[in-house]
Scaffold this motif. Structure first.
Motif, PDB file in Angstrom:
ATOM      1  N   PRO A 169      -7.189   0.997  12.529  1.00  0.00           N
ATOM      2  CA  PRO A 169      -7.521  -0.004  11.501  1.00  0.00           C
ATOM      3  C   PRO A 169      -8.838   0.374  10.819  1.00  0.00           C
ATOM      4  O   PRO A 169      -9.758   0.858  11.467  1.00  0.00           O
ATOM      5  N   GLY A 170      -8.908   0.173   9.516  1.00  0.00           N
ATOM      6  CA  GLY A 170     -10.141   0.480   8.789  1.00  0.00           C
ATOM      7  C   GLY A 170     -10.176   1.884   8.225  1.00  0.00           C
ATOM      8  O   GLY A 170     -11.004   2.188   7.370  1.00  0.00           O
ATOM      9  N   GLU A 201      -9.809  -9.383   7.436  1.00  0.00           N
ATOM     10  CA  GLU A 201     -10.330  -8.269   6.633  1.00  0.00           C
ATOM     11  C   GLU A 201      -9.542  -6.981   6.898  1.00  0.00           C
ATOM     12  O   GLU A 201      -9.256  -6.218   5.977  1.00  0.00           O
ATOM     13  N   GLN A 202      -9.216  -6.729   8.165  1.00  0.00           N
ATOM     14  CA  GLN A 202      -8.450  -5.530   8.512  1.00  0.00           C
ATOM     15  C   GLN A 202      -7.053  -5.579   7.904  1.00  0.00           C
ATOM     16  O   GLN A 202      -6.546  -4.568   7.417  1.00  0.00           O
ATOM     17  N   LEU A 203      -6.435  -6.762   7.915  1.00  0.00           N
ATOM     18  CA  LEU A 203      -5.099  -6.911   7.321  1.00  0.00           C
ATOM     19  C   LEU A 203      -5.150  -6.704   5.809  1.00  0.00           C
ATOM     20  O   LEU A 203      -4.252  -6.075   5.227  1.00  0.00           O
ATOM     21  N   LYS A 204      -6.196  -7.216   5.175  1.00  0.00           N
ATOM     22  CA  LYS A 204      -6.364  -7.040   3.718  1.00  0.00           C
ATOM     23  C   LYS A 204      -6.548  -5.558   3.397  1.00  0.00           C
ATOM     24  O   LYS A 204      -5.943  -5.031   2.451  1.00  0.00           O
ATOM     25  N   HIS A 205      -7.373  -4.871   4.197  1.00  0.00           N
ATOM     26  CA  HIS A 205      -7.586  -3.433   4.008  1.00  0.00           C
ATOM     27  C   HIS A 205      -6.269  -2.684   4.164  1.00  0.00           C
ATOM     28  O   HIS A 205      -5.938  -1.787   3.361  1.00  0.00           O
ATOM     29  N   LEU A 206      -5.486  -3.062   5.185  1.00  0.00           N
ATOM     30  CA  LEU A 206      -4.225  -2.383   5.475  1.00  0.00           C
ATOM     31  C   LEU A 206      -3.245  -2.535   4.319  1.00  0.00           C
ATOM     32  O   LEU A 206      -2.536  -1.591   3.963  1.00  0.00           O
TER      33      LEU A 206
END
Length: 499
Positions: A169-170, A201-206
């Motif tokens: 993630p990230g 935030e990690q889900l949005k980045h993904l």
């Protein structure tokens, strides 16, 4: 695939068989489905509970197709494709150069009403709708006349490569020759499967920033964009697929992970027509300040391009043909530089019979980009030989993920420095062994084309594979040799013209 996915693939495929009677190819069918699926999903997103503003103008939205029939529907569909193809952004990516390939308005109406409108696509799990679309792409790749196989990497191989690279993630992940997007959505699935408690935030980045694909062919980029959306990457407003020649320039972005199967085949060339009407061929040599060597060999250029794309300590897994391992000249220069500036730690020798393009002898090279250093970063190269005495065919004996279990286990993704060789003088049949940097550079042209296992069929006639497999392997060898001779002949012809 689960039962729901299988039934959906079967349903999608049954319609295709009906349309093939009208002369529509597999590829055309997948493309028409892509247009209609996009419009339906955009419409679903604009309704409760999502209530998102649609990027599709109301004049061409999904309800306008449902409201029409016969010739009126045909005219509207053709006009819709043309107008949306002129838009910028995601609409231009999905609908650019789109054409209506239906011959019969009644069959277009059936696909719209009975197939696409009958499902609520946004509530189907990404695994269901993504796998269903992926099932269509695989069937299309199997159709040798379509030529789509060149954009399709065996999914078992993709899965093993992603398992070894283990994206996190990230991280930012790219494929500079993304085809239909297999590496990108498999990396996405890996991250979600191995990280059950991702933050918002990690889900949005993904969804929005983690993935970028580059694809030269507009039609393939279109399919890739839809494939990624169905797997939960991007949205109707923004899909991370860039259409263009990835090799043309350094995009400036850097990534923690590069996964790729660059196109195999001939060296890049341009046909020039002179004023007198005579034609000549000029090799497209790519000159870039960030490249170690200037060459017209596309695969060597992709190796250099991938090195540029990687952030320091970034990881790459790349499918490459044999000639990248042994070719002299620019090939030798690039291998020496790669061994020095990167940690080239693993090579997987692939068997024949894996790819839809015949005559392909390929490998997967794994390396990590490092900072400046006077001493070479590569200390030893671990090689796994999955080619010698292995026999696979696309139809009767396809490669499965289980066939790669031993390699992935020995790779030790979490701790590469604890690797143990299976080859030894006492066990000469071991498929996994290491070569030191000194041994590699001492080889002629720093060739990485290394084998040590004995071919059983050369020493024991009882171990011969089935006649059909032998015949296919002979065809593969002849095709591979022919490709090499074509390159040599082209070089000699160009040399004669220059002289």
């Amino acid at each position: 695939m689960n039962t729901t996915t299988n039934s959906l693939v079967q349903k999608l495929w049954n319609y295709c068989n009906v349309l093939r009677d009208d002369g529509m190819s597999y590829g055309d069918y997948v493309e028409q489905l892509t247009y209609l699926l996009f419009l339906k999903m955009a419409d679903e997103r604009s309704a409760p509970p999502y209530n998102q503003a649609s990027i599709v103008p109301a004049t061409y939205a999904w309800p306008t197709l449902l409201a029409k029939d016969g010739d009126e529907l045909f005219d509207h569909y053709r006009h819709l494709l043309e107008k949306l193809g002129q838009e910028k952004g995601t609409l231009g990516l999905i609908f650019g150069k789109a054409q209506n390939k239906f011959q019969d308005p009644a069959k277009l109406r059936r696909v719209i009403v009975d197939l696409i409108d009958a499902e609520t696509w946004t509530i189907l799990g990404a695994d269901v709708k993504g796998d269903a679309y992926e099932g269509l792409l695989e069937k299309n790749a199997q159709d040798t006349k379509s030529g789509a196989g060149q954009y399709f990497t065996p999914r078992a191989l993709i899965q093993a490569m992603v398992d070894c690279i283990a994206p996190q993630p990230g991280e930012r992940i790219t494929d500079p020759a993304c085809g239909t997007g297999g590496f990108l959505f498999t990396a996405h699935n890996y991250i979600t499967a191995h990280n059950k408690s991702l933050t918002r935030e990690q889900l949005k980045h993904l969804k929005e920033k983690a993935f970028t694909g580059y694809e030269l062919v507009q039609g393939t980029a279109r399919v890739c964009a839809m494939n990624m959306m169905l797997h939960g990457i991007g949205s109707e407003k923004q899909v991370p697929v860039v259409v263009g020649d990835a090799l043309a320039a350094d995009p400036g972005e850097r990534f923690e992970v590069v996964l790729a199967n660059p196109p195999f085949g001939k060296k890049s060339s341009t046909v020039i027509v002179g004023e007198d009407g005579r034609t000549s061929t000029e090799k497209d040599t790519i000159e870039r300040d960030d490249f170690w060597a200037t060459t017209s060999n596309k695969q060597l250029n992709f190796v250099q391009h991938i090195k540029t794309l990687l952030a320091t300590h970034g990881r790459a897994a790349v499918v490459l043909p044999d000639n990248v391992l042994f070719e002299g000249g620019a090939g030798e220069t690039i291998r020496k530089k790669l061994l020095h500036e990167c940690d080239v730690h693993t090579l997987l020798r692939l068997p024949t019979g894996l790819f839809y393009a015949q005559g392909v002898k390929a490998n997967v090279l794994f390396f990590e980009k490092k900072g400046a250093s006077e001493t070479p970063w590569t200390k030893r190269l671990w090689i796994y030989d999955l080619r010698t005495n292995k026999h696979f065919t696309l139809k009767t004996s396809p490669l499965t993920r289980a066939d790669l279990n031993e390699f992935v286990d020995l790779y030790q993704a979490g701790n590469r420095h604890q690797r143990q060789a299976t080859w030894s003088p006492e066990n000469p049949e071991g498929r996994w062994r290491a070569y030191s940097y000194e041994e590699l550079v001492a080889r002629d042209k720093t060739s990485l084309d290394i084998f040590w296992l004995k071919d059983d069929s050369l020493t024991d006639s009882d171990n011969l594979p089935a006649p059909g497999v032998i015949a296919l392997e002979i065809v593969e060898d002849l095709q591979a040799a022919l490709e090499q001779f074509k390159l040599i002949a082209a070089d000699l012809t160009e040399g004669a013209l220059v002289a």
